[in-house]
Design a protein around this motif. Structure first.
Motif, PDB file in Angstrom:
ATOM      1  N   SER A 249     -10.286 -14.216 -40.091  1.00 48.28           N
ATOM      2  CA  SER A 249     -10.260 -13.032 -41.202  1.00 48.28           C
ATOM      3  C   SER A 249      -9.074 -12.454 -41.010  1.00 48.28           C
ATOM      4  O   SER A 249      -8.196 -12.166 -40.076  1.00 48.28           O
ATOM      5  N   GLU A 277      -3.387 -25.806 -44.717  1.00 48.84           N
ATOM      6  CA  GLU A 277      -4.601 -24.901 -44.993  1.00 48.84           C
ATOM      7  C   GLU A 277      -5.495 -25.739 -45.238  1.00 48.84           C
ATOM      8  O   GLU A 277      -6.647 -25.328 -45.169  1.00 48.84           O
ATOM      9  N   ILE A 281      -9.777 -25.339 -44.070  1.00 44.25           N
ATOM     10  CA  ILE A 281     -10.656 -25.132 -44.840  1.00 44.25           C
ATOM     11  C   ILE A 281     -11.697 -26.293 -45.003  1.00 44.25           C
ATOM     12  O   ILE A 281     -13.038 -26.317 -44.929  1.00 44.25           O
ATOM     13  N   THR A 286     -12.248 -21.703 -42.063  1.00 38.19           N
ATOM     14  CA  THR A 286     -12.116 -20.530 -43.024  1.00 38.19           C
ATOM     15  C   THR A 286     -12.319 -21.183 -44.532  1.00 38.19           C
ATOM     16  O   THR A 286     -12.767 -22.149 -44.938  1.00 38.19           O
ATOM     17  N   THR A 287     -12.022 -20.201 -45.417  1.00 36.40           N
ATOM     18  CA  THR A 287     -12.138 -20.503 -46.790  1.00 36.40           C
ATOM     19  C   THR A 287     -10.854 -20.345 -47.796  1.00 36.40           C
ATOM     20  O   THR A 287      -9.951 -19.557 -47.050  1.00 36.40           O
ATOM     21  N   ALA A 288     -10.648 -20.822 -48.696  1.00 31.44           N
ATOM     22  CA  ALA A 288      -9.534 -20.307 -49.487  1.00 31.44           C
ATOM     23  C   ALA A 288      -9.411 -18.920 -49.687  1.00 31.44           C
ATOM     24  O   ALA A 288      -8.171 -18.483 -49.819  1.00 31.44           O
ATOM     25  N   THR A 289     -10.366 -18.366 -50.219  1.00 31.04           N
ATOM     26  CA  THR A 289     -10.412 -16.854 -50.461  1.00 31.04           C
ATOM     27  C   THR A 289      -9.844 -16.201 -48.772  1.00 31.04           C
ATOM     28  O   THR A 289      -9.040 -15.335 -48.805  1.00 31.04           O
ATOM     29  N   GLY A 290     -10.507 -16.779 -47.736  1.00 31.39           N
ATOM     30  CA  GLY A 290      -9.995 -16.066 -46.567  1.00 31.39           C
ATOM     31  C   GLY A 290      -8.693 -16.100 -46.227  1.00 31.39           C
ATOM     32  O   GLY A 290      -8.002 -15.100 -45.967  1.00 31.39           O
ATOM     33  N   GLY A 292      -6.162 -16.651 -48.418  1.00 30.30           N
ATOM     34  CA  GLY A 292      -5.420 -15.831 -49.227  1.00 30.30           C
ATOM     35  C   GLY A 292      -5.369 -14.567 -48.861  1.00 30.30           C
ATOM     36  O   GLY A 292      -4.389 -14.014 -49.114  1.00 30.30           O
ATOM     37  N   GLU A 293      -6.411 -13.809 -48.553  1.00 26.19           N
ATOM     38  CA  GLU A 293      -6.482 -12.547 -48.108  1.00 26.19           C
ATOM     39  C   GLU A 293      -5.601 -12.406 -46.742  1.00 26.19           C
ATOM     40  O   GLU A 293      -4.959 -11.332 -46.430  1.00 26.19           O
ATOM     41  N   ASP A 296      -2.046 -12.334 -47.862  1.00 22.38           N
ATOM     42  CA  ASP A 296      -1.826 -11.016 -48.644  1.00 22.38           C
ATOM     43  C   ASP A 296      -1.521  -9.814 -47.783  1.00 22.38           C
ATOM     44  O   ASP A 296      -0.730  -8.886 -47.867  1.00 22.38           O
TER      45      ASP A 296
END
Length: 320
Positions: A249, A277, A281, A286-290, A292-293, A296
């Motif tokens: 995370s 990546e 996944i 993890t996930t694609a959203t995780g 990306g966060e 960022d």
């Protein structure tokens, strides 16, 4: 000596195979296993001593540890990935089952070659000795594969010279070959999303090799990365998975990556490839959203700038 220097497991496999053949009376001269053992010990004591100081050979030995690392830990991830893993396991078990039937058939006919049987079974002695990063069962299967395949093919061969198979036997042979073909293609290429690298990913690797100064660190998302092909000793290579084994995370992993990168005297380069990546996944880490966060969060930190990007890759430079 060449085998000892070429791979971590192969010399042990050669020693086990030579010993098994010698004890069965099928290998001469009998001192060959002794010579192989001495060469292996000399290699471990001298050239490989520095590596062994931090990586004891039997550090994670044990049957339960090997099963957890090679079987349990691999049966997770997305449904598609699980299907590929199950197909690979099923293909291996089916081949071993055919080999067992072929061995029994050859024994009944009095034409069983004990050397083939020993070379097929000997690799399994390595399984509880070292988890090998969760890949020991794969390595064992590959070492045994030529001899297992030979015994499995015995089931498909005619029993007598001049024997003409029935339509039922011929149909079973065709269906078996089709089944093996489908399972082999699925098992081999099912994970192509992170096993195959695009031209854009290779271009990103070349860009990092050009930009990264000696002493800098190169951090990739995961191990399926086509790197380390030049200036190997001039950089430190790490992955996000290595730096954050428990939690990827942004809140937990971000500071660990950023802190590691900033403490390199020559800075660091964060390499985010489509394939690496996808590996995280697909395998359920993890996930694609995780991801990306996490990206960022890192992008907003002091000393971090986007140094290179294309359709399948992004490279961030992290100043020391």
């Amino acid at each position: 000596m060449v085998i000892c220097a070429s791979h971590q497991l192969t010399p042990f496999m050669v020693l086990i195979a030579l010993t098994a053949l010698t004890l069965s009376g099928r290998l001469w001269p009998s001192r060959l296993p002794l010579i192989a053992g001495v060469v292996l010990v000399l290699w471990l004591v001298f050239p490989a001593s520095t590596y062994l100081a931090g990586h004891p050979p039997l550090a994670d030995a044990g049957l339960q540890t090997a099963i957890e690392a090679n079987v349990v830990d691999r049966t997770n991830g997305t449904p598609g990935h699980l299907l590929v893993v199950q197909v690979r396991m099923g293909l291996t078990l089916l081949l071993w089952a055919l080999a067992a039937v072929g061995t029994f058939r050859d024994w009944r006919r009095g034409r069983l070659d004990i050397r083939v049987l020993l070379l097929a079974v000997a690799p399994f002695l390595l399984f509880p000795a070292q988890s090998y990063g969760g890949e020991m069962l794969i390595r064992v299967s590959l070492f045994a594969l030529p001899f297992v395949a030979m015994q499995a093919s015995s089931v498909l061969l005619p029993g007598n010279v001049g024997y003409r198979p029935s339509f039922r036997a011929a149909g079973a042979l065709v269906l078996t070959c089709i089944l093996f073909a489908v399972m082999t293609v699925t098992g081999r290429f099912g994970n192509a999303q992170y096993d195959v690298f695009t031209d854009d990913e290779m271009a990103a690797i070349a860009a990092v090799d050009h930009m990264a100064p000696p002493g800098s660190s190169i951090i990739s998302a995961d191990h399926p990365t086509p790197w380390r092909n030049q200036d190997y000793l001039e950089h430190r290579y790490r992955t996000i998975e290595d730096l954050c084994p428990a939690d990827l995370s942004a809140e937990t992993c971000g500071p660990l990556i950023y802190g590691y990168a900033r403490h390199n005297a020559a800075g660091a380069y964060l390499l985010l490839l489509r394939s690496s990546e996808s590996s995280l996944i697909i395998q359920g880490q993890t996930t694609a959203t995780g991801l990306g966060e996490l990206e960022d969060w890192l992008d907003t930190q002091v000393g971090v700038e986007l140094a290179y990007s294309n359709a399948d890759a992004r490279v961030y430079r992290v100043g020391p």
